[in-house]
Design a protein around this motif. Structure first.
Motif, PDB file in Angstrom:
ATOM      1  N   LEU A  62       0.707  -1.250   0.023  1.00 29.27           N
ATOM      2  CA  LEU A  62       0.002  -0.138  -0.098  1.00 29.27           C
ATOM      3  C   LEU A  62       0.824   1.354  -0.059  1.00 29.27           C
ATOM      4  O   LEU A  62       0.430   2.171  -0.880  1.00 29.27           O
ATOM      5  N   ALA A  63       1.877   1.165   0.716  1.00 27.58           N
ATOM      6  CA  ALA A  63       2.862   2.297   0.855  1.00 27.58           C
ATOM      7  C   ALA A  63       3.406   2.565  -0.474  1.00 27.58           C
ATOM      8  O   ALA A  63       3.729   3.985  -0.542  1.00 27.58           O
ATOM      9  N   ARG A  64       3.684   1.673  -1.090  1.00 25.15           N
ATOM     10  CA  ARG A  64       4.144   1.624  -2.785  1.00 25.15           C
ATOM     11  C   ARG A  64       3.269   2.383  -3.578  1.00 25.15           C
ATOM     12  O   ARG A  64       3.494   2.214  -4.750  1.00 25.15           O
ATOM     13  N   GLY A  65       1.921   2.180  -3.420  1.00 23.56           N
ATOM     14  CA  GLY A  65       0.902   2.625  -4.019  1.00 23.56           C
ATOM     15  C   GLY A  65       0.179   1.347  -4.813  1.00 23.56           C
ATOM     16  O   GLY A  65      -0.775   1.563  -5.731  1.00 23.56           O
ATOM     17  N   GLU A  66       0.597   0.285  -4.269  1.00 16.71           N
ATOM     18  CA  GLU A  66      -0.244  -0.914  -5.024  1.00 16.71           C
ATOM     19  C   GLU A  66      -1.493  -0.988  -4.076  1.00 16.71           C
ATOM     20  O   GLU A  66      -1.458  -1.048  -3.061  1.00 16.71           O
ATOM     21  N   ARG A  67      -2.424  -1.751  -4.744  1.00 17.59           N
ATOM     22  CA  ARG A  67      -4.062  -2.027  -4.366  1.00 17.59           C
ATOM     23  C   ARG A  67      -3.981  -3.593  -4.694  1.00 17.59           C
ATOM     24  O   ARG A  67      -5.127  -3.589  -5.486  1.00 17.59           O
ATOM     25  N   PRO A  68      -3.366  -4.276  -4.444  1.00 14.66           N
ATOM     26  CA  PRO A  68      -3.731  -5.875  -4.724  1.00 14.66           C
ATOM     27  C   PRO A  68      -5.378  -6.496  -4.340  1.00 14.66           C
ATOM     28  O   PRO A  68      -5.531  -7.427  -4.914  1.00 14.66           O
ATOM     29  N   LEU A  69      -5.676  -5.845  -3.092  1.00 12.51           N
ATOM     30  CA  LEU A  69      -6.888  -6.586  -2.723  1.00 12.51           C
ATOM     31  C   LEU A  69      -8.159  -5.547  -2.689  1.00 12.51           C
ATOM     32  O   LEU A  69      -7.681  -4.233  -2.775  1.00 12.51           O
ATOM     33  N   THR A  70      -9.177  -5.919  -2.750  1.00 11.68           N
ATOM     34  CA  THR A  70     -10.401  -4.905  -2.888  1.00 11.68           C
ATOM     35  C   THR A  70     -10.700  -4.517  -1.419  1.00 11.68           C
ATOM     36  O   THR A  70     -10.181  -5.169  -0.538  1.00 11.68           O
ATOM     37  N   GLY A  71     -11.440  -3.468  -1.113  1.00 10.06           N
ATOM     38  CA  GLY A  71     -11.866  -2.981   0.091  1.00 10.06           C
ATOM     39  C   GLY A  71     -12.741  -4.109   0.673  1.00 10.06           C
ATOM     40  O   GLY A  71     -12.537  -4.453   2.121  1.00 10.06           O
ATOM     41  N   LYS A  72     -13.539  -4.738  -0.080  1.00  6.79           N
ATOM     42  CA  LYS A  72     -14.176  -5.955   0.428  1.00  6.79           C
ATOM     43  C   LYS A  72     -13.426  -7.185   0.959  1.00  6.79           C
ATOM     44  O   LYS A  72     -13.735  -7.663   2.323  1.00  6.79           O
ATOM     45  N   ALA A  73     -12.463  -7.297   0.229  1.00  9.44           N
ATOM     46  CA  ALA A  73     -11.497  -8.470   0.586  1.00  9.44           C
ATOM     47  C   ALA A  73     -10.667  -8.082   2.047  1.00  9.44           C
ATOM     48  O   ALA A  73     -10.556  -8.875   3.000  1.00  9.44           O
ATOM     49  N   LEU A  74     -10.303  -6.842   2.094  1.00  7.48           N
ATOM     50  CA  LEU A  74      -9.856  -6.204   3.253  1.00  7.48           C
ATOM     51  C   LEU A  74     -10.644  -6.522   4.565  1.00  7.48           C
ATOM     52  O   LEU A  74     -10.268  -6.673   5.664  1.00  7.48           O
ATOM     53  N   ARG A  75     -12.019  -6.108   4.240  1.00  7.94           N
ATOM     54  CA  ARG A  75     -12.851  -6.267   5.481  1.00  7.94           C
ATOM     55  C   ARG A  75     -13.322  -7.487   5.808  1.00  7.94           C
ATOM     56  O   ARG A  75     -13.401  -7.772   7.009  1.00  7.94           O
TER      57      ARG A  75
END
Length: 146
Positions: free
Chosen positions: A111-124
């Motif tokens: 995330l700190a590098r600007g990558e977003r491999p998961l969706t918000g739903k997956a994180l929840r």
């Protein structure tokens, strides 16, 4: 013998306290990641979330996990838990939580590098992992089903 008994209770109390701190951090970190992920990459808001995540990891999560392991091993040695079936299952779950902890830290670096491999739903959904694990661990420790 009474001194050992009292010391054991203090060790157990400390173990439970640091488990609570560790679990609180494991519940909070994915939630911070959701907010971080929703911020624009490279934005001031994203940087604030990255800073909060680093502080949570360095001040609460990592020290708590280390103390949970040290105190847990000390307690296990004290009661010779190695031969108890429930204890083996608990150790496997705690190893799983420790791996989850490491995965979350690695995700934060992405995330700190600007990558977003998961969706918000997956994180929840990731928030459910420690809840399920800790519920099973509590049953194993209190009920000792095997």
């Amino acid at each position: 013998m009474e001194t050992l008994s009292v010391l054991y209770l203090w060790l157990k109390a400390a173990h439970i306290i640091f488990v609570i701190f560790w679990m609180a951090g494991l519940f909070m970190l994915p939630r911070l990641y959701v907010y971080h992920q929703e911020a624009a990459p490279g934005s001031e808001e994203a940087e604030k979330f990255a800073d909060r995540e680093r502080k949570l990891i360095k001040i609460i999560l990592n020290p708590s996990m280390i103390l949970v392991w040290i105190l847990g091993i000390t307690l296990a040695v004290t009661i010779q838990a190695w031969s108890m079936g429930w204890f083996g299952a608990k150790v496997l779950l705690v190893l799983g939580l420790s791996s989850y902890h490491g995965y979350l830290i690695a995700y934060g670096k992405k995330l700190a590098r600007g990558e977003r491999p998961l969706t918000g739903k997956a994180l929840r959904l990731l928030n459910e992992v420690p809840a399920i694990a800790i519920a099973i661990i509590v049953v194993l420790v209190v009920v000792k089903p095997f």
